[in-house]
Motif scaffolding. Sequence first.
Motif, PDB file in Angstrom:
ATOM      1  N   TYR A  29       0.836  -1.196   0.000  1.00 56.65           N
ATOM      2  CA  TYR A  29       0.000   0.000   0.000  1.00 56.65           C
ATOM      3  C   TYR A  29       0.877   1.255   0.000  1.00 56.65           C
ATOM      4  CZ  TYR A  29      -3.121   3.661   1.621  1.00 56.65           C
ATOM      5  OH  TYR A  29      -3.809   4.840   1.730  1.00 56.65           O
ATOM      6  N   LEU A  30       1.896   1.230   0.849  1.00 57.49           N
ATOM      7  CA  LEU A  30       2.775   2.401   0.937  1.00 57.49           C
ATOM      8  C   LEU A  30       3.381   2.721  -0.422  1.00 57.49           C
ATOM      9  CD1 LEU A  30       4.839   1.983   4.227  1.00 57.49           C
ATOM     10  CD2 LEU A  30       3.187   3.767   3.694  1.00 57.49           C
ATOM     11  N   ALA A  31       3.922   1.686  -1.062  1.00 55.13           N
ATOM     12  CA  ALA A  31       4.580   1.909  -2.356  1.00 55.13           C
ATOM     13  C   ALA A  31       3.575   2.289  -3.435  1.00 55.13           C
ATOM     14  CB  ALA A  31       5.335   0.647  -2.759  1.00 55.13           C
ATOM     15  N   GLN A  32       2.460   1.555  -3.479  1.00 55.98           N
ATOM     16  CA  GLN A  32       1.444   1.843  -4.502  1.00 55.98           C
ATOM     17  C   GLN A  32       0.882   3.244  -4.336  1.00 55.98           C
ATOM     18  OE1 GLN A  32      -0.119  -2.740  -4.681  1.00 55.98           O
ATOM     19  NE2 GLN A  32      -1.609  -1.172  -4.244  1.00 55.98           N
ATOM     20  N   ASN A  33       0.571   3.577  -3.096  1.00 51.12           N
ATOM     21  CA  ASN A  33      -0.018   4.885  -2.822  1.00 51.12           C
ATOM     22  C   ASN A  33       0.946   6.007  -3.231  1.00 51.12           C
ATOM     23  OD1 ASN A  33      -2.106   6.527  -1.795  1.00 51.12           O
ATOM     24  ND2 ASN A  33      -0.909   6.873   0.057  1.00 51.12           N
ATOM     25  N   ALA A  34       2.225   5.791  -2.908  1.00 47.44           N
ATOM     26  CA  ALA A  34       3.223   6.803  -3.267  1.00 47.44           C
ATOM     27  C   ALA A  34       3.334   6.918  -4.794  1.00 47.44           C
ATOM     28  CB  ALA A  34       4.572   6.428  -2.666  1.00 47.44           C
ATOM     29  N   LEU A  35       3.329   5.786  -5.472  1.00 46.66           N
ATOM     30  CA  LEU A  35       3.441   5.814  -6.946  1.00 46.66           C
ATOM     31  C   LEU A  35       2.204   6.451  -7.577  1.00 46.66           C
ATOM     32  CD1 LEU A  35       5.039   2.284  -7.527  1.00 46.66           C
ATOM     33  CD2 LEU A  35       6.106   4.475  -8.058  1.00 46.66           C
ATOM     34  N   PHE A  36       1.010   6.056  -7.099  1.00 51.68           N
ATOM     35  CA  PHE A  36      -0.223   6.633  -7.653  1.00 51.68           C
ATOM     36  C   PHE A  36      -0.282   8.140  -7.385  1.00 51.68           C
ATOM     37  CE2 PHE A  36      -2.299   2.261  -7.390  1.00 51.68           C
ATOM     38  CZ  PHE A  36      -2.286   2.093  -8.759  1.00 51.68           C
ATOM     39  N   THR A  37       0.120   8.515  -6.183  1.00 48.90           N
ATOM     40  CA  THR A  37       0.103   9.937  -5.840  1.00 48.90           C
ATOM     41  C   THR A  37       1.038  10.713  -6.765  1.00 48.90           C
ATOM     42  OG1 THR A  37      -0.313   9.374  -3.540  1.00 48.90           O
ATOM     43  CG2 THR A  37       0.480  11.597  -3.961  1.00 48.90           C
ATOM     44  N   ASN A  38       2.195  10.130  -7.021  1.00 48.00           N
ATOM     45  CA  ASN A  38       3.157  10.792  -7.907  1.00 48.00           C
ATOM     46  C   ASN A  38       2.629  10.880  -9.342  1.00 48.00           C
ATOM     47  OD1 ASN A  38       5.686  11.909  -8.688  1.00 48.00           O
ATOM     48  ND2 ASN A  38       6.302   9.899  -9.443  1.00 48.00           N
ATOM     49  N   ILE A  39       1.971   9.830  -9.771  1.00 47.30           N
ATOM     50  CA  ILE A  39       1.514   9.789 -11.167  1.00 47.30           C
ATOM     51  C   ILE A  39       0.253  10.632 -11.372  1.00 47.30           C
ATOM     52  CG2 ILE A  39       0.629   8.282 -13.002  1.00 47.30           C
ATOM     53  CD1 ILE A  39       2.366   6.019 -11.674  1.00 47.30           C
ATOM     54  N   TYR A  40      -0.706  10.498 -10.446  1.00 48.14           N
ATOM     55  CA  TYR A  40      -2.018  11.107 -10.689  1.00 48.14           C
ATOM     56  C   TYR A  40      -2.250  12.380  -9.881  1.00 48.14           C
ATOM     57  CZ  TYR A  40      -2.658   6.730 -13.006  1.00 48.14           C
ATOM     58  OH  TYR A  40      -2.496   5.695 -13.855  1.00 48.14           O
ATOM     59  N   GLY A  41      -1.280  12.746  -9.104  1.00 52.87           N
ATOM     60  CA  GLY A  41      -1.421  13.965  -8.320  1.00 52.87           C
ATOM     61  C   GLY A  41      -2.038  13.647  -6.974  1.00 52.87           C
ATOM     62  N   GLY A  42      -1.590  14.341  -5.968  1.00 53.21           N
ATOM     63  CA  GLY A  42      -2.112  14.111  -4.624  1.00 53.21           C
ATOM     64  C   GLY A  42      -1.177  14.772  -3.630  1.00 53.21           C
ATOM     65  N   LYS A  43      -1.377  14.418  -2.403  1.00 53.54           N
ATOM     66  CA  LYS A  43      -0.578  15.061  -1.365  1.00 53.54           C
ATOM     67  C   LYS A  43       0.865  14.560  -1.423  1.00 53.54           C
ATOM     68  CE  LYS A  43      -3.556  13.976   1.886  1.00 53.54           C
ATOM     69  NZ  LYS A  43      -4.057  13.705   3.228  1.00 53.54           N
ATOM     70  N   ALA A  44       1.795  15.500  -1.519  1.00 55.39           N
ATOM     71  CA  ALA A  44       3.213  15.126  -1.554  1.00 55.39           C
ATOM     72  C   ALA A  44       3.606  14.440  -0.254  1.00 55.39           C
ATOM     73  CB  ALA A  44       4.070  16.355  -1.786  1.00 55.39           C
ATOM     74  N   SER A  45       2.882  14.806   0.819  1.00 61.27           N
ATOM     75  CA  SER A  45       3.217  14.218   2.128  1.00 61.27           C
ATOM     76  C   SER A  45       3.038  12.696   2.110  1.00 61.27           C
ATOM     77  CB  SER A  45       2.354  14.837   3.220  1.00 61.27           C
ATOM     78  OG  SER A  45       0.997  14.624   2.930  1.00 61.27           O
ATOM     79  N   ASP A  46       2.119  12.201   1.272  1.00 63.92           N
ATOM     80  CA  ASP A  46       1.940  10.746   1.164  1.00 63.92           C
ATOM     81  C   ASP A  46       3.210  10.087   0.643  1.00 63.92           C
ATOM     82  OD1 ASP A  46      -0.566  10.983   2.062  1.00 63.92           O
ATOM     83  OD2 ASP A  46      -1.587  10.503   0.174  1.00 63.92           O
ATOM     84  N   ILE A  47       3.826  10.762  -0.321  1.00 64.20           N
ATOM     85  CA  ILE A  47       5.062  10.217  -0.906  1.00 64.20           C
ATOM     86  C   ILE A  47       6.175  10.245   0.134  1.00 64.20           C
ATOM     87  CG2 ILE A  47       6.800  10.532  -2.713  1.00 64.20           C
ATOM     88  CD1 ILE A  47       4.575  11.807  -4.415  1.00 64.20           C
ATOM     89  N   TYR A  48       6.298  11.378   0.814  1.00 62.51           N
ATOM     90  CA  TYR A  48       7.349  11.490   1.827  1.00 62.51           C
ATOM     91  C   TYR A  48       7.139  10.459   2.927  1.00 62.51           C
ATOM     92  CZ  TYR A  48       8.009  16.013  -0.459  1.00 62.51           C
ATOM     93  OH  TYR A  48       8.205  16.997  -1.374  1.00 62.51           O
ATOM     94  N   PHE A  49       5.885  10.291   3.295  1.00 67.46           N
ATOM     95  CA  PHE A  49       5.568   9.333   4.360  1.00 67.46           C
ATOM     96  C   PHE A  49       5.985   7.915   3.942  1.00 67.46           C
ATOM     97  CE2 PHE A  49       2.623   6.261   6.296  1.00 67.46           C
ATOM     98  CZ  PHE A  49       2.917   6.489   7.627  1.00 67.46           C
ATOM     99  N   ALA A  50       5.657   7.569   2.703  1.00 63.74           N
ATOM    100  CA  ALA A  50       5.993   6.219   2.207  1.00 63.74           C
ATOM    101  C   ALA A  50       7.503   6.030   2.172  1.00 63.74           C
ATOM    102  CB  ALA A  50       5.403   6.017   0.815  1.00 63.74           C
ATOM    103  N   ILE A  51       8.206   7.020   1.644  1.00 63.52           N
ATOM    104  CA  ILE A  51       9.669   6.903   1.535  1.00 63.52           C
ATOM    105  C   ILE A  51      10.295   6.793   2.927  1.00 63.52           C
ATOM    106  CG2 ILE A  51      11.767   8.170   0.893  1.00 63.52           C
ATOM    107  CD1 ILE A  51      10.204   9.164  -1.575  1.00 63.52           C
TER     108      ILE A  51
END
Lengths: 379, 310
Positions: free
Chosen positions: A334-356
């Motif tokens: 979920y962490l990786a998918q959510n970060a990838l989807f957020t990066n691709i389709y737009g969303g909160k950058a914090s989700d990406i930082y959180f996943a990383i």
Amino acid sequence: MNVLRTAYYTIIKSFRDTKTLKIQMLLPIILILILGTALNSFFTPTNFEKFSVYYLNEDEGTLSKKFDEFLNNEEIKSLIEIKDIKSYEKGKKDVENGDIAAFIHIPEDFSSNIQSGEKGCIEVLTCEYYLEGESVVKNIVDGFINGANAYDAVYKTGGKINNYKDYENIDNEGISYKGKIPRAIDYYSVTMLVMIMMYGMYYGMYSLVEDKYTNTYTRIKSAPIHGYEINIGKTIGNVLTLFLQEILLMIFTKYVYNSNWSGNLLITILILFIFSVFAISLGMLIYEVFRDYNKASNFVDLIVPFFTFISGGYVKVDILGPFVEKISKFSPNYLAQNALFTNIYGGKASDIYFAIAGLTIMSIVFYAVTSVLGRRSYN
Amino acid sequence: MILSIENLVKRYGDFLALDNVNMKIGEGEIVGFLGPNGAGKTTTINTILGLSKIDSGEIKVFGKNLKESEIEIKRDIGIVPQEIAIYDDLTAYENVSYFGSLYGIRGSLLKERSLEALKFTGLIDKEKDFPKKFSGGMKRRLNIACAIVHHPKLIIMDEPTVGIDPQSRKHILNSVKELNKMGSTVIYTSHYMEEVEEICTDIIIMDLGRVIAKGTKEELKDLVAVEERVKIEVSSLSFTLIEKIKGINGVKECSIEGNELFIISKKGSGNLGKIIDAIVESGSEVVSVNMEKPTLESVFLTLTGKKLRD
């Protein structure tokens, strides 16, 4: 130097191991094609579903009134259902709870700030659960802001502003879902790639038993080197092997399946790299816990489909119900998918930082525990 | 002294694997390291390589204490493990090169040494092939190439010829002799007594975790020989000749089979000349003389009560 040479030969060996390579490369390519084709109808919205959106306008100025008019436009109404609310807290809480797709809030100083040349903000809170809704609301607000910028430019040059004619704004921002909402092939390109990266745990596990299986243990331990040099070299080699495989898969799905891998490429690469580190570390930890390759393999064969399932890897989470949706957060997929989807389709950058950050911290912990367990069992 | 072990004790729980082992191996020797299964050979080798911790005693290699200079000592040791220890997904050259690099060899020297090791083991034309396509003998030779790429002063070979064809075995035995000529000291364990007999200068026999005999081949044979056996083929035999031989000092037994005499004498009696004189004096001719000396196999059997391959 021993570390680098060991890493180099680990990569060479892994890419020559055609049996494993077929599973790591061909399996996802086939699965993405099958799932992406067979389940496409689940991902293509034929009847666009209207989303409920809370709206709170605390501004008395003219500009926010324009936004009111903008929202009352028939085209906008066909896309979202506006519900006026009185409390900011309620709006925020309901979005957080996933009860509503989005909450648009205009603060009281919005118009005055803009007219005095300062920055004015329309606050949009969205619930990531409603991926399409999030996208639609953002497009609508973007459409208005484009109009507002135009208004501002006309106003400053002494021109006269007319009422909004909104159709162009909406069309320009592309409410059309292509690219903003994943098609099945886009969706499964991400989830299957993440799933196969989880199977990369096998590389981590095998690195700890390889020298016993190939009888090279005695030779390695007799060499004038420290054991950690070999372990670090193998870990680096395995991480890079997995990472390279995923990059190749990404390139393949992008150019052959035309999957959507837009967004910041560097962030995509970073997420894939961190997840490679994570998968290898988890594989090593699982082996050290079981101290038996077969048992560890069985465990991996159990948890990878489980994590893939609960994270929506096979079927989207919103189809699986609220319970699965809640536990999906505990899946590394979920962490990786959510970060990838957020990066691709737009969303909160914090989700990406959180996943990383989350994956990095877990990896460090896994390596540390593996090291302690490994040393204990050796002694 | 290349290797010196003093009062080495190693326990696995309650099991005493090495019981006050003492041994010394000089430079330039090829030492046959023999013992029945479970005698403690592999444990001893593992302690020399620093793979097993010892409970007490001292190991010195190249005059240095193993505990204090382990990394330094390991640089000059080559190990040929009993099991073939190579990576199937690396070519012959890559295997040798990788293991060579672990000994600190780099760059062009590594390439040169790797090719040299492959040439030495007769695999130079297979350098780009993968071991999974090799015969058992070729894999064994590659196993050796990986152990000698760094020109070790001490080579430990743990049953390097198990399960291979005679041609490869001959090649390996010749290689061991060649390596020894080039200056390496070799510790050689094997279940094939004829190999030990052929190549080893000295022998150490272990049993039940203890060194029970050591010395040159002749010394060991002398250790167990209590009588001398000689078989003499003659042109003709007579009853009086047999009686005459039985009367020679030191002769314990004399029997006949066809035209052959079997004579058993006390060890060191030196009466062969007198026996031949008696035959000639009886008017008969000596056709052939065969001295039957104890073999290493009989030495081993006498000392351990077991055959080497048991």
